[in-house]
Scaffold this active site. Structure first.
Site, PDB file in Angstrom:
ATOM      1  N   ASP A  14      -4.659  37.554  41.264  1.00 19.81           N
ATOM      2  CA  ASP A  14      -4.126  37.062  40.002  1.00 19.81           C
ATOM      3  C   ASP A  14      -3.106  35.980  40.317  1.00 19.81           C
ATOM      4  OD1 ASP A  14      -5.671  38.829  38.597  1.00 19.81           O
ATOM      5  OD2 ASP A  14      -4.059  40.279  38.248  1.00 19.81           O
ATOM      6  N   GLU A 133     -10.200  43.172  29.164  1.00 24.41           N
ATOM      7  CA  GLU A 133      -8.929  43.856  29.387  1.00 24.41           C
ATOM      8  C   GLU A 133      -8.842  44.942  28.324  1.00 24.41           C
ATOM      9  OE1 GLU A 133      -6.035  40.766  29.019  1.00 24.41           O
ATOM     10  OE2 GLU A 133      -6.539  39.856  30.946  1.00 24.41           O
TER      11      GLU A 133
END
Length: 257
Positions: A14, A133
């Site tokens: 990330d 998500e």
């Protein structure tokens, strides 16, 4: 064997602009270092794939940097999935030209579902990864969130996975917001719900902390496991994770140099 397919061991990075970061529940983002250095290390260790996600790109109304993708593609010779702020077929075209193999989309896909079909038609379904998500609502349901887990959508995560595949997604990346960064295990129930209802590969992300967690998520039907925290903080290496898999009768790729 515990599974009848080779489970892919994926390194997930990330990023926030040019920096590798890590948080918990996609919050409290901490700078780790240079993503390129880490990605090369994981590639050299034998990672099956690399995922680059600029997790704040959608918030800032920009796409993941093509320069970062170009740099990664010059040194990494396994499939490279990139995501973050991608909003159009042109964005996808530019990232593929920069060296990406697959594109992961969350926020823009929720706001413009036809984008999934457009990408699939233009570049092939294998290129279109639907990134989900998800946060648990109650015992048996999970809600889709966008913008790095900040915005609720009211969309059921399992139904969204099914719809995404119908629209043309060739793979699902499911990130548990509840489990992400906690080292307390993956959301196996969510993974099983999704793998039971789609006929495309599923990547599980968020929560790996110990050996048992890999066994449990493989039993849930996942096709791949994305690792971040354990790699970034040197708690595990890709060879160690591969050894754990083999020891527990999980089929993984072994034909790498």
């Amino acid at each position: 064997m515990l599974n009848d397919k080779n489970i892919r061991l994926i390194a997930r990075l990330d990023i926030k602009g040019p920096k590798l970061i890590k948080g918990v529940h996609l919050e409290g983002l901490r700078v780790i270092g240079d993503p390129q250095e880490h990605a090369i290390r994981y590639y050299n260790q034998g990672a099956d794939e690399i995922i680059y996600m600029d997790i704040v790109a959608s918030l800032y109304q920009r796409s993941i940097s093509t320069d970062i993708v170009k740099s990664a593609a010059n040194d990494i010779f396994v499939p490279l999935t990139v995501g973050g702020g991608i909003r159009s077929v042109d964005d996808v075209k530019n990232l593929l030209k920069a060296g990406a193999d697959k594109i992961a989309i969350n926020t823009a896909a929720v706001h413009n579902r036809e984008l999934i079909s457009e990408i699939s038609r233009s570049f092939g379904s294998q290129c279109m990864v639907l990134s989900i998500e998800a946060k648990q609502k109650d015992k048996d349901s999970w809600e889709v969130y966008t913008d790095c887990g900040r915005e609720s959508t009211g969309i059921d995560a399992v139904e969204w996975a099914k719809e995404g595949v119908e629209l043309g997604a060739g793979e699902i990346l499911v990130t548990s917001i509840d489990k992400e960064g906690t080292r307390q295990g993956m959301d196996n129930k969510l993974v099983k719900k999704i793998t039971d209802c789609v006929n495309v590969p599923v990547i599980s992300s968020g929560g790996y902390g110990e050996e048992k967690h890999m066994i449990d998520v493989v039993r849930s039907g996942t096709d791949a496991v994305a690792f971040a925290d354990c790699l970034h903080f040197n708690r595990s290496t890709i060879p160690q994770l591969r050894d754990i898999a083999i020891k527990n009768n999980i089929s993984v790729r072994t034909d790498f140099e």
